[in-house]
Motif scaffolding. Structure first.
Motif, PDB file in Angstrom:
ATOM      1  N   THR A   1       2.708   6.821   7.407  1.00  0.00           N
ATOM      2  CA  THR A   1       1.390   6.868   6.316  1.00  0.00           C
ATOM      3  C   THR A   1       2.180   7.633   5.021  1.00  0.00           C
ATOM      4  O   THR A   1       2.913   8.346   4.991  1.00  0.00           O
ATOM      5  CB  THR A   1       0.294   7.467   6.643  1.00  0.00           C
ATOM      6  OG1 THR A   1       0.684   9.006   7.064  1.00  0.00           O
ATOM      7  CG2 THR A   1      -0.515   6.646   7.672  1.00  0.00           C
ATOM      8  N   TYR A   2       1.490   7.121   3.912  1.00  0.00           N
ATOM      9  CA  TYR A   2       1.705   7.765   2.606  1.00  0.00           C
ATOM     10  C   TYR A   2       1.413   9.494   2.593  1.00  0.00           C
ATOM     11  O   TYR A   2       2.183  10.065   2.224  1.00  0.00           O
ATOM     12  CB  TYR A   2       0.604   7.188   1.426  1.00  0.00           C
ATOM     13  CG  TYR A   2       0.790   7.902   0.190  1.00  0.00           C
ATOM     14  CD1 TYR A   2       1.725   7.228  -0.917  1.00  0.00           C
ATOM     15  CD2 TYR A   2       0.306   9.110  -0.276  1.00  0.00           C
ATOM     16  CE1 TYR A   2       1.800   7.627  -1.894  1.00  0.00           C
ATOM     17  CE2 TYR A   2       0.142   9.536  -1.665  1.00  0.00           C
ATOM     18  CZ  TYR A   2       0.882   8.765  -2.539  1.00  0.00           C
ATOM     19  OH  TYR A   2       1.224   9.097  -3.866  1.00  0.00           O
ATOM     20  N   GLU A   3       0.352   9.862   3.393  1.00  0.00           N
ATOM     21  CA  GLU A   3       0.265  11.074   3.635  1.00  0.00           C
ATOM     22  C   GLU A   3       1.313  11.926   4.428  1.00  0.00           C
ATOM     23  O   GLU A   3       1.625  12.960   4.080  1.00  0.00           O
ATOM     24  CB  GLU A   3      -1.356  11.241   4.352  1.00  0.00           C
ATOM     25  CG  GLU A   3      -2.382  10.814   3.451  1.00  0.00           C
ATOM     26  CD  GLU A   3      -2.535   9.332   3.194  1.00  0.00           C
ATOM     27  OE1 GLU A   3      -1.810   8.457   4.189  1.00  0.00           O
ATOM     28  OE2 GLU A   3      -3.280   8.771   2.436  1.00  0.00           O
TER      29      GLU A   3
ATOM     30  N   LEU B   1       4.356  11.011   4.202  1.00  0.00           N
ATOM     31  CA  LEU B   1       5.433  11.241   3.265  1.00  0.00           C
ATOM     32  C   LEU B   1       5.439  12.367   2.300  1.00  0.00           C
ATOM     33  O   LEU B   1       6.084  13.039   2.105  1.00  0.00           O
ATOM     34  CB  LEU B   1       5.614   9.831   2.521  1.00  0.00           C
ATOM     35  CG  LEU B   1       6.144   8.604   3.215  1.00  0.00           C
ATOM     36  CD1 LEU B   1       6.118   7.515   2.211  1.00  0.00           C
ATOM     37  CD2 LEU B   1       7.279   8.690   3.639  1.00  0.00           C
ATOM     38  N   GLN B   2       3.903  12.465   1.936  1.00  0.00           N
ATOM     39  CA  GLN B   2       3.586  13.707   1.242  1.00  0.00           C
ATOM     40  C   GLN B   2       3.714  14.845   1.736  1.00  0.00           C
ATOM     41  O   GLN B   2       4.192  15.950   1.309  1.00  0.00           O
ATOM     42  CB  GLN B   2       2.098  13.539   0.771  1.00  0.00           C
ATOM     43  CG  GLN B   2       1.573  12.565  -0.210  1.00  0.00           C
ATOM     44  CD  GLN B   2       1.974  13.072  -1.756  1.00  0.00           C
ATOM     45  OE1 GLN B   2       2.473  14.284  -1.835  1.00  0.00           O
ATOM     46  NE2 GLN B   2       1.787  12.295  -2.598  1.00  0.00           N
ATOM     47  N   GLN B   3       3.381  14.847   3.139  1.00  0.00           N
ATOM     48  CA  GLN B   3       3.367  16.374   3.761  1.00  0.00           C
ATOM     49  C   GLN B   3       4.910  16.619   4.163  1.00  0.00           C
ATOM     50  O   GLN B   3       4.983  17.995   3.958  1.00  0.00           O
ATOM     51  CB  GLN B   3       2.449  16.397   5.100  1.00  0.00           C
ATOM     52  CG  GLN B   3       2.209  17.748   5.473  1.00  0.00           C
ATOM     53  CD  GLN B   3       1.604  17.688   6.668  1.00  0.00           C
ATOM     54  OE1 GLN B   3       2.080  17.259   7.884  1.00  0.00           O
ATOM     55  NE2 GLN B   3       0.361  18.350   6.994  1.00  0.00           N
TER      56      GLN B   3
ATOM     57  N   PRO C   1      -1.149  -3.443  -1.015  1.00  0.00           N
ATOM     58  CA  PRO C   1      -1.133  -2.653  -2.333  1.00  0.00           C
ATOM     59  C   PRO C   1      -1.432  -1.491  -2.644  1.00  0.00           C
ATOM     60  O   PRO C   1      -2.745  -1.007  -1.976  1.00  0.00           O
ATOM     61  CB  PRO C   1      -1.564  -3.836  -3.518  1.00  0.00           C
ATOM     62  CG  PRO C   1      -1.669  -5.067  -2.641  1.00  0.00           C
ATOM     63  CD  PRO C   1      -1.735  -4.658  -1.111  1.00  0.00           C
ATOM     64  N   LYS C   2      -1.027  -0.638  -3.417  1.00  0.00           N
ATOM     65  CA  LYS C   2      -1.074   0.587  -3.672  1.00  0.00           C
ATOM     66  C   LYS C   2      -0.979   1.745  -2.589  1.00  0.00           C
ATOM     67  O   LYS C   2      -1.693   2.671  -2.645  1.00  0.00           O
ATOM     68  CB  LYS C   2      -2.493   0.870  -4.528  1.00  0.00           C
ATOM     69  CG  LYS C   2      -2.894  -0.183  -5.514  1.00  0.00           C
ATOM     70  CD  LYS C   2      -1.663  -0.246  -6.369  1.00  0.00           C
ATOM     71  CE  LYS C   2      -1.189   0.729  -7.468  1.00  0.00           C
ATOM     72  NZ  LYS C   2      -0.299   0.290  -8.294  1.00  0.00           N
ATOM     73  N   SER C   3      -0.284   1.464  -1.724  1.00  0.00           N
ATOM     74  CA  SER C   3       0.059   2.162  -0.634  1.00  0.00           C
ATOM     75  C   SER C   3       1.296   2.895  -0.353  1.00  0.00           C
ATOM     76  O   SER C   3       1.379   3.833   0.481  1.00  0.00           O
ATOM     77  CB  SER C   3      -0.325   1.524   0.801  1.00  0.00           C
ATOM     78  OG  SER C   3      -1.586   0.878   0.757  1.00  0.00           O
TER      79      SER C   3
HETATM   80  S1  PPS Z   1       2.075  -1.507  -5.760  1.00  0.00           S
HETATM   81  O1  PPS Z   1       1.976  -1.941  -7.293  1.00  0.00           O
HETATM   82  O2  PPS Z   1       0.957  -2.085  -5.130  1.00  0.00           O
HETATM   83  O3  PPS Z   1       3.307  -2.036  -5.606  1.00  0.00           O
HETATM   84  O4  PPS Z   1       1.862  -0.005  -5.893  1.00  0.00           O
HETATM   85  P1  PPS Z   1       2.391   1.034  -4.792  1.00  0.00           P
HETATM   86  O5  PPS Z   1       3.873   1.346  -4.999  1.00  0.00           O
HETATM   87  O6  PPS Z   1       2.192   0.614  -3.182  1.00  0.00           O
HETATM   88  O7  PPS Z   1       1.390   2.393  -5.168  1.00  0.00           O
HETATM   89  C1  PPS Z   1       1.430   2.971  -6.151  1.00  0.00           C
HETATM   90  C2  PPS Z   1       1.171   4.516  -5.899  1.00  0.00           C
HETATM   91  O8  PPS Z   1       1.951   5.284  -5.231  1.00  0.00           O
HETATM   92  C3  PPS Z   1       2.379   6.373  -5.956  1.00  0.00           C
HETATM   93  N1  PPS Z   1       3.906   6.676  -5.933  1.00  0.00           N
HETATM   94  C4  PPS Z   1       4.270   7.962  -5.398  1.00  0.00           C
HETATM   95  N2  PPS Z   1       3.677   8.916  -4.918  1.00  0.00           N
HETATM   96  C5  PPS Z   1       4.488   9.961  -4.497  1.00  0.00           C
HETATM   97  N3  PPS Z   1       5.614  10.175  -4.496  1.00  0.00           N
HETATM   98  C6  PPS Z   1       6.300   8.904  -5.129  1.00  0.00           C
HETATM   99  N4  PPS Z   1       7.580   9.065  -5.272  1.00  0.00           N
HETATM  100  C7  PPS Z   1       5.519   8.059  -5.707  1.00  0.00           C
HETATM  101  N5  PPS Z   1       6.056   6.829  -6.011  1.00  0.00           N
HETATM  102  C8  PPS Z   1       4.888   5.922  -6.349  1.00  0.00           C
HETATM  103  C9  PPS Z   1       1.876   5.826  -7.446  1.00  0.00           C
HETATM  104  O9  PPS Z   1       1.982   7.125  -8.054  1.00  0.00           O
HETATM  105  C10 PPS Z   1       0.603   5.157  -7.031  1.00  0.00           C
HETATM  106  O10 PPS Z   1      -0.280   6.256  -6.716  1.00  0.00           O
HETATM  107  P2  PPS Z   1      -1.301   6.722  -7.640  1.00  0.00           P
HETATM  108  O11 PPS Z   1      -2.692   7.501  -6.635  1.00  0.00           O
HETATM  109  O12 PPS Z   1      -2.152   5.586  -8.594  1.00  0.00           O
HETATM  110  O13 PPS Z   1      -0.790   7.898  -8.510  1.00  0.00           O
END
Ligand code: PPS
Length: 286
Positions: free
Chosen positions: A183-185, A187-189, A43-45
């Motif tokens: 990694t999320y990072e 995707l960000q970069q 979760p939250k990744s």
């Molecule tokens: S969950 O509820 O576990 O399914 O949440 P999850 O989707 O894994 O993670 C939520 C975080 O992902 C961020 N998010 C994004 N970041 C960048 N770009 C895009 N498009 C994007 N979509 C979702 C979201 O803002 C949550 O991170 P935080 O740090 O809380 O902002």
């Protein structure tokens, strides 16, 4: 973060979201199809982000589908009570989301050609993201403090169990043809480069214009406004939207605004200890 929970095969689940019956079905009965794509995360990744990317790739960059069907219907979390039947009914190729730990994953996957995309995030940012999400998701009791949230992370009693077990479990698949991790990072970069890599893994050929469209519609800015992706359609008795949103900040490194130096140093030490057997260096460590 705490919630009414139960333990299943060593991981923690939530009584109002999961049941032992569904978890057993996930593991033993769910029929994985050769063209299934699993979007798996702790979760939250970045689950929602990757779900959007995969669905846009499936639609060759056309946003009509992600703009008209809610996230939880187009790619349900199949280990949940609400998501299991929905996942079975999806049109192939199915894109199925899940936070399931590796040791409970569907046995039929291992006899199939289905694929897994596993997304990870710097655990310090996972903790921060979870801290804020716990304030809005009503099944959670609001954490007393950030310190309490941090301590809980190492107690393994968070939803889906330990982050370390999750990552180490899934990393057993690293190197297999049907497993891709990112990694999320990353995707960000480089979102565009990441989309190209994901397409290659999926064997999907998109032209430049289609790739640009995937990148555009999966950007934080666009997803935050997409009612089908930003969870604003979830009823108020589930999510207290007056207190925050799923699409909170969407950045890497927000942990620096939350961890004290001492907390960060202790975390790094505990992290090393917990991860010492895994010889993989992740992008956020570079
Ligand atoms: S969950 O509820 O576990 O399914 O949440 P999850 O989707 O894994 O993670 C939520 C975080 O992902 C961020 N998010 C994004 N970041 C960048 N770009 C895009 N498009 C994007 N979509 C979702 C979201 O803002 C949550 O991170 P935080 O740090 O809380 O902002």
């Amino acid at each position: 973060m705490s919630f009414d929970n139960f333990t299943y095969k060593g991981a923690t689940f939530c009584v109002s979201v999961h049941s032992e019956e569904i978890l057993k079905k996930v593991e033993d009965e769910f029929q994985v199809l050769d063209d299934d794509i699993f979007n798996i995360t702790y979760p939250k990744s970045g689950t929602h982000w990757m779900s959007e990317i995969l669905n846009l790739i499936k639609q060759n960059g056309d946003p009509t589908f992600v703009n008209s069907i809610p996230m939880w219907s187009r790619s349900p979390w199949y280990e949940t009570i609400a998501g299991y039947d929905e996942a079975e009914k999806l049109t192939s190729p199915r894109i199925i989301s899940s936070h399931i730990p590796y040791h409970i994953f569907s046995k039929s996957f291992f006899k199939s050609k289905a694929k897994v995309v596993y997304t990870m995030r710097n655990p310090k940012d996972v903790i921060v993201s979870m801290f804020y999400f716990s304030k809005i998701l009503k099944i959670f009791k609001e954490p007393e403090s950030f310190e309490a949230q941090l301590e809980n992370f190492f107690k393994s009693n968070g939803m889906y169990g330990s982050w370390f077990d999750h990552v180490k479990g899934w990393m057993q698949m690293a190197g297999k043809d049907n497993f891709f991790y990112i990694t999320y990072e990353e995707l960000q970069q480089d979102l565009r480069g990441s989309v190209v890599r994901i397409c290659k893994f999926l064997g999907k050929e998109l032209n430049d214009e289609e790739i640009n469209s995937v990148v555009k519609y999966s950007s934080f800015k666009v997803m935050k406004e997409n009612k089908m992706s930003n969870l604003t359609q979830i009823p108020d008795d589930v999510l207290d939207k007056s207190k925050g949103t799923l699409m909170r900040k969407g950045v890497s490194g927000d942990w620096k605004n939350h961890f004290t130096v001492a907390q960060s140093e202790k975390f790094d030490k505990d992290y090393q200890e917990n991860m010492k057997d895994l010889n993989i260096k992740f992008f956020w460590q570079e």
